[in-house]
Design a protein around this motif. Structure first.
Motif, short mmCIF file in Angstrom:
data_model
loop_
_atom_site.label_atom_id
_atom_site.label_comp_id
_atom_site.label_asym_id
_atom_site.label_seq_id
_atom_site.Cartn_x
_atom_site.Cartn_y
_atom_site.Cartn_z
N THR A 19 0.82 -1.22 0.00
CA THR A 19 0.00 0.00 0.00
C THR A 19 0.85 1.27 0.00
OG1 THR A 19 -0.06 0.03 2.40
CG2 THR A 19 -1.86 -1.12 1.27
N GLY A 20 2.18 1.11 0.21
CA GLY A 20 3.08 2.26 0.29
C GLY A 20 3.34 2.72 1.71
N ASP A 21 2.62 2.14 2.68
CA ASP A 21 2.84 2.49 4.08
C ASP A 21 4.22 2.01 4.53
OD1 ASP A 21 0.28 3.52 4.27
OD2 ASP A 21 -0.57 1.64 5.03
N ILE A 22 4.92 2.84 5.28
CA ILE A 22 6.23 2.47 5.79
C ILE A 22 6.05 1.58 7.02
CG2 ILE A 22 8.37 3.31 6.81
CD1 ILE A 22 8.12 5.77 5.02
N GLN A 23 6.67 0.42 6.98
CA GLN A 23 6.56 -0.56 8.05
C GLN A 23 7.76 -0.52 9.00
OE1 GLN A 23 6.39 -3.63 5.04
NE2 GLN A 23 4.39 -4.25 5.81
N GLY A 24 8.90 -0.16 8.46
CA GLY A 24 10.11 -0.15 9.28
C GLY A 24 11.23 0.58 8.58
N VAL A 25 12.32 0.75 9.32
CA VAL A 25 13.48 1.48 8.80
C VAL A 25 14.75 0.76 9.23
CG1 VAL A 25 13.48 3.04 10.81
CG2 VAL A 25 14.59 3.75 8.71
N ILE A 26 15.75 0.79 8.36
CA ILE A 26 17.07 0.26 8.68
C ILE A 26 18.09 1.32 8.29
CG2 ILE A 26 17.30 -0.97 6.47
CD1 ILE A 26 18.89 -3.13 8.11
N TRP A 27 19.10 1.48 9.15
CA TRP A 27 20.10 2.52 8.98
C TRP A 27 21.44 1.89 9.29
CZ3 TRP A 27 19.25 7.64 12.13
CH2 TRP A 27 20.29 8.55 11.90
N TYR A 28 22.34 1.92 8.32
CA TYR A 28 23.65 1.30 8.53
C TYR A 28 24.73 2.03 7.75
CZ TYR A 28 22.38 -1.21 4.20
OH TYR A 28 21.97 -1.53 2.92
N GLN A 29 25.96 1.68 8.08
CA GLN A 29 27.13 2.24 7.41
C GLN A 29 27.91 1.08 6.79
OE1 GLN A 29 28.69 3.78 11.00
NE2 GLN A 29 27.53 5.68 10.89
N LEU A 30 28.11 1.11 5.49
CA LEU A 30 28.85 0.03 4.84
C LEU A 30 30.33 0.06 5.20
CD1 LEU A 30 27.06 -0.05 1.39
CD2 LEU A 30 27.04 -1.84 3.15
N VAL A 31 30.84 1.25 5.46
CA VAL A 31 32.23 1.39 5.91
C VAL A 31 32.15 2.03 7.29
CG1 VAL A 31 34.50 2.37 5.38
CG2 VAL A 31 32.96 1.71 3.52
N GLY A 32 31.83 1.21 8.28
CA GLY A 32 31.55 1.74 9.60
C GLY A 32 32.57 1.32 10.65
N MET A 33 32.53 0.08 11.05
CA MET A 33 33.39 -0.39 12.14
C MET A 33 34.83 -0.46 11.66
SD MET A 33 32.57 -1.15 15.18
CE MET A 33 32.62 -2.24 16.56
N PHE A 34 35.69 0.22 12.36
CA PHE A 34 37.13 0.26 12.05
C PHE A 34 37.39 0.79 10.63
CE2 PHE A 34 36.41 -3.55 14.79
CZ PHE A 34 36.82 -2.97 15.98
N HIS A 35 36.47 1.60 10.12
CA HIS A 35 36.57 2.18 8.77
C HIS A 35 36.72 1.10 7.70
CE1 HIS A 35 36.76 6.23 10.33
NE2 HIS A 35 37.64 5.80 11.23
N HIS A 36 36.18 -0.06 7.97
CA HIS A 36 36.32 -1.17 7.03
C HIS A 36 35.06 -2.03 6.94
CE1 HIS A 36 38.58 -4.08 4.65
NE2 HIS A 36 38.01 -5.01 5.37
N PHE A 37 34.49 -2.39 8.08
CA PHE A 37 33.40 -3.36 8.11
C PHE A 37 32.04 -2.68 8.27
CE2 PHE A 37 37.08 -5.63 9.89
CZ PHE A 37 37.17 -6.67 8.97
N PRO A 38 31.01 -3.25 7.65
CA PRO A 38 29.66 -2.71 7.81
C PRO A 38 29.22 -2.72 9.28
CG PRO A 38 29.74 -4.19 5.94
CD PRO A 38 31.04 -4.35 6.67
#
Length: 160
Positions: free
Chosen positions: A54-73
């Motif tokens: 229906t287009g309703d937002i059910q959830g959200v995910i937020w992450y960094q692909l180069v996050g932990m130790f400037h290398h790991f997601p």
């Protein structure tokens, strides 16, 4: 359900979903502050929404692909709207993150992903443990006083 990149028009709804969780209230002093963080995060991080047909937002995910130790997601947040909880949406968002982490990795065969869970968030800790994430340490007061963060890691492997 579709998982799509967040649009500026979705920022307010994403802030509402996150703010309505215990996690949102513990880590963000106000909903207005959270909204500003989402706006900043859209430019540097990966933020996606799960949408119903229906287009309703059910959830959200937020992450960094180069996050932990400037290398790991690094997984920053998964939050599912209360009406949609316990329907597998969080697991589908987590699947999406793991696939994207592997696809974006240097060798596309394996990578490690990280996340942290506040000690108050027992349900999230169970979900991650059941999904193969291993707790590697605890850090008191990492992000907020009186909250101990549990750091988790998972080796993601492609079985093509």
């Amino acid at each position: 359900m579709n998982i799509v990149k967040v649009l500026k028009a979705d920022f307010e709804e994403c802030a509402n979903i996150i703010w309505e969780t215990e996690m949102g209230k513990k880590y963000y002093p106000t909903k207005k502050y959270l909204l500003k963080e989402i706006e900043k995060g859209q430019n540097r991080d990966e933020i996606y929404v799960a949408e119903a047909d229906t287009g309703d937002i059910q959830g959200v995910i937020w992450y960094q692909l180069v996050g932990m130790f400037h290398h790991f997601p690094y997984l920053h947040i998964i939050a599912v709207k209360e009406d949609w909880q316990k329907q597998g949406i969080g697991s589908k968002l987590l699947d999406f993150f793991e696939r994207d982490a592997l696809k974006s990795g240097k060798n596309h065969i394996s990578t490690k992903v990280f996340l942290s869970v506040g000690d108050f968030n027992v349900e999230a800790e169970k979900l991650y443990s059941n999904r193969g994430y291993e707790k590697i340490c605890e850090i008191e007061g990492l992000f907020r006083k009186n909250i101990t963060e549990k750091i988790f890691i998972k080796q993601i492997i492609s079985y093509m």
